[in-house]
Design a protein around this motif. Structure first.
Motif, mmCIF file in Angstrom:
data_model
loop_
_atom_site.group_PDB
_atom_site.id
_atom_site.type_symbol
_atom_site.label_atom_id
_atom_site.label_comp_id
_atom_site.label_asym_id
_atom_site.label_seq_id
_atom_site.Cartn_x
_atom_site.Cartn_y
_atom_site.Cartn_z
ATOM 1 N N TYR A 1 0.831 -1.208 0.000
ATOM 2 C CA TYR A 1 0.000 0.000 0.000
ATOM 3 C C TYR A 1 0.865 1.257 0.000
ATOM 4 O O TYR A 1 0.533 2.245 -0.666
ATOM 5 C CB TYR A 1 -0.906 -0.021 1.231
ATOM 6 C CG TYR A 1 -1.904 1.112 1.280
ATOM 7 C CD1 TYR A 1 -3.035 1.098 0.480
ATOM 8 C CD2 TYR A 1 -1.706 2.198 2.128
ATOM 9 C CE1 TYR A 1 -3.952 2.131 0.515
ATOM 10 C CE2 TYR A 1 -2.617 3.241 2.170
ATOM 11 C CZ TYR A 1 -3.746 3.203 1.365
ATOM 12 O OH TYR A 1 -4.636 4.239 1.399
ATOM 13 N N MET B 1 -4.879 -0.715 -8.360
ATOM 14 C CA MET B 1 -6.038 -1.132 -7.576
ATOM 15 C C MET B 1 -6.268 -2.632 -7.699
ATOM 16 O O MET B 1 -6.586 -3.312 -6.719
ATOM 17 C CB MET B 1 -7.276 -0.355 -8.035
ATOM 18 C CG MET B 1 -7.189 1.144 -7.831
ATOM 19 S SD MET B 1 -8.627 2.028 -8.480
ATOM 20 C CE MET B 1 -9.935 1.324 -7.484
ATOM 21 N N LEU B 2 -6.089 -3.165 -8.915
ATOM 22 C CA LEU B 2 -6.266 -4.598 -9.122
ATOM 23 C C LEU B 2 -5.281 -5.406 -8.288
ATOM 24 O O LEU B 2 -5.649 -6.423 -7.689
ATOM 25 C CB LEU B 2 -6.077 -4.921 -10.611
ATOM 26 C CG LEU B 2 -6.121 -6.414 -10.986
ATOM 27 C CD1 LEU B 2 -7.494 -6.994 -10.671
ATOM 28 C CD2 LEU B 2 -5.767 -6.604 -12.453
ATOM 29 N N TYR C 1 -6.432 -5.662 -4.629
ATOM 30 C CA TYR C 1 -7.531 -6.618 -4.451
ATOM 31 C C TYR C 1 -7.037 -8.050 -4.611
ATOM 32 O O TYR C 1 -7.450 -8.944 -3.855
ATOM 33 C CB TYR C 1 -8.648 -6.327 -5.459
ATOM 34 C CG TYR C 1 -9.506 -5.147 -5.087
ATOM 35 C CD1 TYR C 1 -10.398 -5.221 -4.022
ATOM 36 C CD2 TYR C 1 -9.420 -3.943 -5.783
ATOM 37 C CE1 TYR C 1 -11.186 -4.140 -3.671
ATOM 38 C CE2 TYR C 1 -10.212 -2.848 -5.444
ATOM 39 C CZ TYR C 1 -11.086 -2.955 -4.381
ATOM 40 O OH TYR C 1 -11.853 -1.876 -4.030
ATOM 41 N N PHE D 1 -7.441 -10.643 -1.421
ATOM 42 C CA PHE D 1 -8.471 -11.654 -1.588
ATOM 43 C C PHE D 1 -7.934 -12.979 -2.105
ATOM 44 O O PHE D 1 -8.643 -13.980 -2.059
ATOM 45 C CB PHE D 1 -9.572 -11.146 -2.531
ATOM 46 C CG PHE D 1 -10.394 -10.036 -1.947
ATOM 47 C CD1 PHE D 1 -11.372 -10.303 -0.996
ATOM 48 C CD2 PHE D 1 -10.184 -8.730 -2.316
ATOM 49 C CE1 PHE D 1 -12.126 -9.285 -0.449
ATOM 50 C CE2 PHE D 1 -10.930 -7.699 -1.769
ATOM 51 C CZ PHE D 1 -11.905 -7.974 -0.829
#
Length: 438
Positions: free
Chosen positions: A191, A348-349, A352, A356
């Motif tokens: 991040y 962003m991908l 995620y 996940f």
């Protein structure tokens, strides 16, 4: 000193001497600690007690809910079975109660399963609905067993409750939630890279747009090649950002050493926990904290930090080339918006994918593939490293990242070379493609 070195020095000094850079470098860790403490304080605050009215015509469940009032629940249950049901529904409309649990009188329990109503103005939380349904279901099950003349106490005693004792192959006791800790550490570094790319990449783009708008760039490129100017801006800004992150790392490690000393943990990969400490960990919070801190220090910290620096540099260089090219292609930040989305989407991908997929299967196909793709590898691979990644996978990932960087720089330099002197026209994707052929 070469021209590109002078540009790097100029960009680096300009960023480091900036007052906002100095303030945020030392203020950000304090703000992070303050925000974390504030969130923890808000989480510890007891929410307002919500009143739940119960109209139980069957008489089976009211005592089950009233007993919850003594357990410091967020909800307080009131037995209003003798009050008119329509009056209670009107009270819900007037917001005198949060909700009304209406249990009608039925012929048998099977019919009752589908007749119970929960009345409220707003949809209750899923946790409240599930917990309420669970209480009713347990009571109905117990009542059904009694009607069938089955020994409910014997059935309850026969019910097994399994709790795994986690241990490593070496024989040491393990802890729950280590995967979450690992993904949290990797995710934090990933991040930071994403935020740095967005913040400092935009800074590179704004710097190019500003020099282009003020026509300063026309003077600069009379003695500097566009490619040298672009690389100087990218490298100079990245060095300033790297210095900022190193300062944050020193502050973070200092806080970690202080926490380790406070809890009395032996730091290092060879640290061991004695049986007495293991027993204390089961009894006291301090012992648990010692074990968790020990596990954190047993992570491949060197690999995580080195990987962070390498992927930080590679990822930033790769994306900053795009930002510099966009800055050269447009005249203002408004025109740049159409080009920014394709840059931000892979970032962003990757976040995620990391949260996940990596947490459930860090060595699976999806995690492996996206940790190799250069546009997502700086974040996804950093999330995988705490779980232990073979060196050859890291080597391939880094090689692809820097190889793609040099290829993107070559293309971006073509756009930069043409766009740096273009004024008054909003470029399209088709025109950018034409610039690549010049």
């Amino acid at each position: 000193m070469s021209i590109i070195s002078l540009i790097i020095k100029r960009e680096f000094v300009a960023k480091v001497r900036n007052k906002s850079f100095i303030v945020m470098t030392f203020l950000s860790p304090l703000l992070f600690v303050a925000i974390t403490g504030f969130i923890a304080y808000l989480s510890s605050m007891k929410p307002d007690t919500k009143l739940i009215a119960i109209h139980d015509e069957s008489g089976l469940f009211v005592n089950e809910f009233i007993a919850l009032n003594n357990k410091n629940s967020d909800y307080k249950y009131l037995d209003l079975s003798k009050v008119d049901i329509q009056f209670l529904k009107d009270s819900i409309v007037k917001e005198n109660f949060e909700a009304l649990l209406y249990v009608p009188k039925t012929v048998n329990n099977r019919e009752l399963e589908t007749k119970i109503q929960l009345v409220s103005n707003e949809s209750p939380s899923i946790s409240f609905i599930e917990s309420t349904q669970g209480i009713i279901a347990d009571k109905l099950t117990k009542n059904n067993l009694e009607l069938a003349h089955l020994d409910t106490l014997a059935i309850k005693k026969a019910k097994a409750e399994v709790v795994f004792k986690l241990s490593k192959a070496s024989g040491e006791e393990s802890l729950r939630g280590l995967n979450e800790i690992k993904i949290g550490i990797g995710g934090a570094f990933g991040y930071l890279i994403m935020m740095f790319i967005i913040i400092y990449g935009n800074m590179v783009m704004r710097s190019v747009i500003e020099e282009k708008t003020n026509r300063i760039v026309e003077i600069i490129i009379s003695s500097v090649k566009p490619f040298q100017l672009m690389m100087g801006k990218i490298i100079g800004t990245s060095l300033a950002g790297l210095l900022q992150f190193l300062i944050w790392a020193v502050i973070g490690l200092s806080l970690m050493f202080a926490a380790s000393a406070f809890f009395g943990v032996n730091i290092g990969p060879t640290a061991r926990v004695s049986p007495e400490m293991m027993h204390a960990a089961q009894q006291e919070l301090t012992g648990t904290a010692q074990m968790y801190i020990k596990e954190i220090w047993n992570l491949p910290i060197a690999s995580i930090l080195i990987g962070f620096v390498v992927y930080f540099i590679g990822g930033y260089f790769l994306y900053s080339s795009f930002y510099a090219a966009i800055g050269a292609a447009v005249d203002n930040q408004t025109d740049s918006q159409q080009f920014l989305l394709p840059i931000i989407m892979p970032l962003m991908l990757s976040v995620y994918i990391g949260f996940f997929t990596v947490i459930n299967n860090p060595h699976g196909t999806v995690a492996l593939v996206f940790s190799m793709i250069p546009l997502t590898s700086p974040i996804v691979m950093l999330m995988r490293i705490p779980f232990g990644v073979p060196w050859w996978q890291i080597a391939i990932s880094v090689s692809l990242l820097f190889g793609t960087f040099f290829g993107v720089v070559w293309f971006a330099a073509k756009i930069y070379r043409v766009g740096i002197l273009m004024y008054g026209k909003k470029p399209s994707w088709g025109e950018l493609y034409k610039w690549l052929k010049y």
